[in-house]
Design a protein around this motif. Sequence first.
Motif, PDB file in Angstrom:
ATOM      1  N   ILE A   1      70.447  43.975  28.273  1.00  0.00           N
ATOM      2  CA  ILE A   1      69.622  44.775  27.380  1.00  0.00           C
ATOM      3  C   ILE A   1      69.669  44.138  25.993  1.00  0.00           C
ATOM      4  CG2 ILE A   1      69.243  47.060  26.390  1.00  0.00           C
ATOM      5  CD1 ILE A   1      70.767  48.214  28.754  1.00  0.00           C
ATOM      6  N   ASP A   2      68.479  43.843  25.436  1.00  0.00           N
ATOM      7  CA  ASP A   2      68.363  43.263  24.097  1.00  0.00           C
ATOM      8  C   ASP A   2      67.829  44.346  23.170  1.00  0.00           C
ATOM      9  OD1 ASP A   2      68.093  41.755  21.868  1.00  0.00           O
ATOM     10  OD2 ASP A   2      66.422  40.507  22.631  1.00  0.00           O
TER      11      ASP A   2
ATOM     12  N   GLY B   1      63.266  47.738  22.588  1.00  0.00           N
ATOM     13  CA  GLY B   1      64.300  47.151  23.418  1.00  0.00           C
ATOM     14  C   GLY B   1      63.709  46.454  24.641  1.00  0.00           C
ATOM     15  N   GLU B   2      64.414  45.416  25.069  1.00  0.00           N
ATOM     16  CA  GLU B   2      63.951  44.654  26.219  1.00  0.00           C
ATOM     17  C   GLU B   2      65.066  44.576  27.259  1.00  0.00           C
ATOM     18  OE1 GLU B   2      61.493  40.572  26.918  1.00  0.00           O
ATOM     19  OE2 GLU B   2      63.372  40.390  25.792  1.00  0.00           O
ATOM     20  N   ALA B   3      64.689  44.829  28.504  1.00  0.00           N
ATOM     21  CA  ALA B   3      65.637  44.741  29.615  1.00  0.00           C
ATOM     22  C   ALA B   3      65.300  43.501  30.417  1.00  0.00           C
ATOM     23  CB  ALA B   3      65.555  45.993  30.484  1.00  0.00           C
ATOM     24  N   ARG B   4      66.302  42.574  30.466  1.00  0.00           N
ATOM     25  CA  ARG B   4      66.079  41.330  31.200  1.00  0.00           C
ATOM     26  C   ARG B   4      66.862  41.400  32.511  1.00  0.00           C
ATOM     27  NH1 ARG B   4      67.366  39.007  26.054  1.00  0.00           N
ATOM     28  NH2 ARG B   4      65.493  38.315  24.921  1.00  0.00           N
ATOM     29  N   LEU B   5      66.153  41.105  33.589  1.00  0.00           N
ATOM     30  CA  LEU B   5      66.761  41.112  34.917  1.00  0.00           C
ATOM     31  C   LEU B   5      66.804  39.682  35.425  1.00  0.00           C
ATOM     32  CD1 LEU B   5      65.686  44.058  34.470  1.00  0.00           C
ATOM     33  CD2 LEU B   5      65.547  44.221  36.967  1.00  0.00           C
ATOM     34  N   ALA B   6      67.905  39.322  36.049  1.00  0.00           N
ATOM     35  CA  ALA B   6      68.059  37.968  36.566  1.00  0.00           C
ATOM     36  C   ALA B   6      68.822  38.024  37.880  1.00  0.00           C
ATOM     37  CB  ALA B   6      68.790  37.089  35.555  1.00  0.00           C
TER      38      ALA B   6
ATOM     39  N   LEU C   1      67.617  53.588  31.427  1.00  0.00           N
ATOM     40  CA  LEU C   1      66.541  52.809  30.816  1.00  0.00           C
ATOM     41  C   LEU C   1      65.164  53.288  31.237  1.00  0.00           C
ATOM     42  CD1 LEU C   1      68.029  49.220  31.222  1.00  0.00           C
ATOM     43  CD2 LEU C   1      67.843  50.561  29.113  1.00  0.00           C
ATOM     44  N   GLY C   2      65.069  53.884  32.444  1.00  0.00           N
ATOM     45  CA  GLY C   2      63.748  54.273  32.941  1.00  0.00           C
ATOM     46  C   GLY C   2      63.087  55.325  32.089  1.00  0.00           C
TER      47      GLY C   2
ATOM     48  N   TRP D   1      60.206  45.380  30.080  1.00  0.00           N
ATOM     49  CA  TRP D   1      60.929  44.859  31.244  1.00  0.00           C
ATOM     50  C   TRP D   1      60.533  43.415  31.481  1.00  0.00           C
ATOM     51  CZ3 TRP D   1      64.481  47.857  33.933  1.00  0.00           C
ATOM     52  CH2 TRP D   1      64.513  49.208  33.594  1.00  0.00           C
ATOM     53  N   ASN D   2      61.531  42.570  31.557  1.00  0.00           N
ATOM     54  CA  ASN D   2      61.320  41.139  31.788  1.00  0.00           C
ATOM     55  C   ASN D   2      61.958  40.787  33.134  1.00  0.00           C
ATOM     56  OD1 ASN D   2      61.188  38.350  31.819  1.00  0.00           O
ATOM     57  ND2 ASN D   2      61.752  38.114  29.659  1.00  0.00           N
ATOM     58  N   LEU D   3      61.115  40.537  34.126  1.00  0.00           N
ATOM     59  CA  LEU D   3      61.578  40.235  35.476  1.00  0.00           C
ATOM     60  C   LEU D   3      61.307  38.787  35.867  1.00  0.00           C
ATOM     61  CD1 LEU D   3      61.343  43.381  35.365  1.00  0.00           C
ATOM     62  CD2 LEU D   3      60.746  43.313  37.777  1.00  0.00           C
ATOM     63  N   LEU D   4      61.014  37.943  34.852  1.00  0.00           N
ATOM     64  CA  LEU D   4      60.652  36.565  35.165  1.00  0.00           C
ATOM     65  C   LEU D   4      61.841  35.743  35.657  1.00  0.00           C
ATOM     66  CD1 LEU D   4      58.246  35.825  32.159  1.00  0.00           C
ATOM     67  CD2 LEU D   4      57.636  36.364  34.528  1.00  0.00           C
ATOM     68  N   SER D   5      63.055  36.168  35.332  1.00  0.00           N
ATOM     69  CA  SER D   5      64.234  35.396  35.733  1.00  0.00           C
ATOM     70  C   SER D   5      64.780  35.801  37.104  1.00  0.00           C
ATOM     71  CB  SER D   5      65.340  35.562  34.679  1.00  0.00           C
ATOM     72  OG  SER D   5      64.912  35.075  33.417  1.00  0.00           O
ATOM     73  N   ILE D   6      64.142  36.755  37.742  1.00  0.00           N
ATOM     74  CA  ILE D   6      64.594  37.173  39.069  1.00  0.00           C
ATOM     75  C   ILE D   6      64.265  36.069  40.073  1.00  0.00           C
ATOM     76  CG2 ILE D   6      64.199  38.791  40.960  1.00  0.00           C
ATOM     77  CD1 ILE D   6      63.857  40.993  38.969  1.00  0.00           C
ATOM     78  N   GLY D   7      65.265  35.710  40.869  1.00  0.00           N
ATOM     79  CA  GLY D   7      65.044  34.669  41.882  1.00  0.00           C
ATOM     80  C   GLY D   7      64.399  35.216  43.133  1.00  0.00           C
TER      81      GLY D   7
END
Length: 371
Positions: free
Chosen positions: A8-9, A15-20, A42-43, A49-55
């Motif tokens: 969480i940033d 605020g931004e939640a980054r998922l990886a 967070l919901g 929501w940043n989901l770009l780093s999810i593999g």
Amino acid sequence: MATATLDIDDGSAVGEARLAGDWTLVELSATLKTLESRLSTLGSSEVAWNLLSIGRLDSVGALLLWRAWGRQWPAKVQLSAAHRRVFERVGSIVPADASPAAPDPARLVLFLGQIALKAWQNLLGIVTLIGQLVLDIGYLCVHPREIPWREFSATLYKSGAQALPVIALIGFLIGIVLSYLSSLQLKAYGADVFIVNLLGIAVIRELGPVLVAVLVAGRSGSAMTAQIGVMRVTEEIDALATIGVSRSLRLVLPKVLALAVATPLLVVWCSAAGLIGGMMSAHLQMDLSYGYFIDTLPKVVPVANLLIGMAKGCAFGLLVGIFACHFGLRIRPNTESLSVGTTTSVVTSITVVIVVDAVFAVLTRNMGLPL
């Protein structure tokens, strides 16, 4: 494989939640409760929501996030096209506790309209098939050397000769049951001798043709529908059309004509078995001699009843053959359609047989009466 993480940033205005990592069932099993509690917090807040780093993302990870979002897309979300398709598939699933949709007042009208449309389409298909059979008969009259004797004889043997044992058994048992139940009532009124009249008219005129038609529909009709349906599934019918072989001339016409010939003969066979069973039961229950039964039967049951029964058998055989082939040709190339088509063929054939039998009863009500 990378462990699923959530950062969480809070430095930005929003605020931004980054998922990886990999948000799959295997990776989420260890930290599921922790991630679920953080996501629920967070919901309800306005975060990007940043989901770009999810593999890797499977349906379990997508469902976890979708529930945290309140089953709707957040205001700001970044994710790849492949992951978006996963979320769309999860979002299309209706939850088990969802309230049912309000009933549509036009649903009944639509349902009745669909039934009427299907009935109309089947009627058009049957009329078209009958017309094609008439054209095929006219063609064979001009070209008698092309009559499919082999297909006709094979169907006649399978639908007629091989059905003799089961039809004889059913007719014999029905005759016994009918005679036994009738004798209980006739004894009470001292009308024992009228058992011959009752059995003769009931078996020869009504029960024989209807029983044979039901057995033929369930035995031969279903087999014909399944055979043609399998040929549709395996594309054998298309192969016949490719080499120039008429499907109606080689598949439909021999089956329909064979049933039209075999069914009246089976009616006579079933009626004879029913009368024998009734005669034996009458002898055992009422001490009615075999000689009296045989001598009285032609006097109280005119030959016209036998002709009516055979005419019914011919009509029933034609109807069962036409409906069996019609629904067989309508089967789509999949196994589910094959089972549904076979069931529909049998049910429709039996229903039509009963309706036509009622029409025969009305039209022949003044025929075949004893003098």
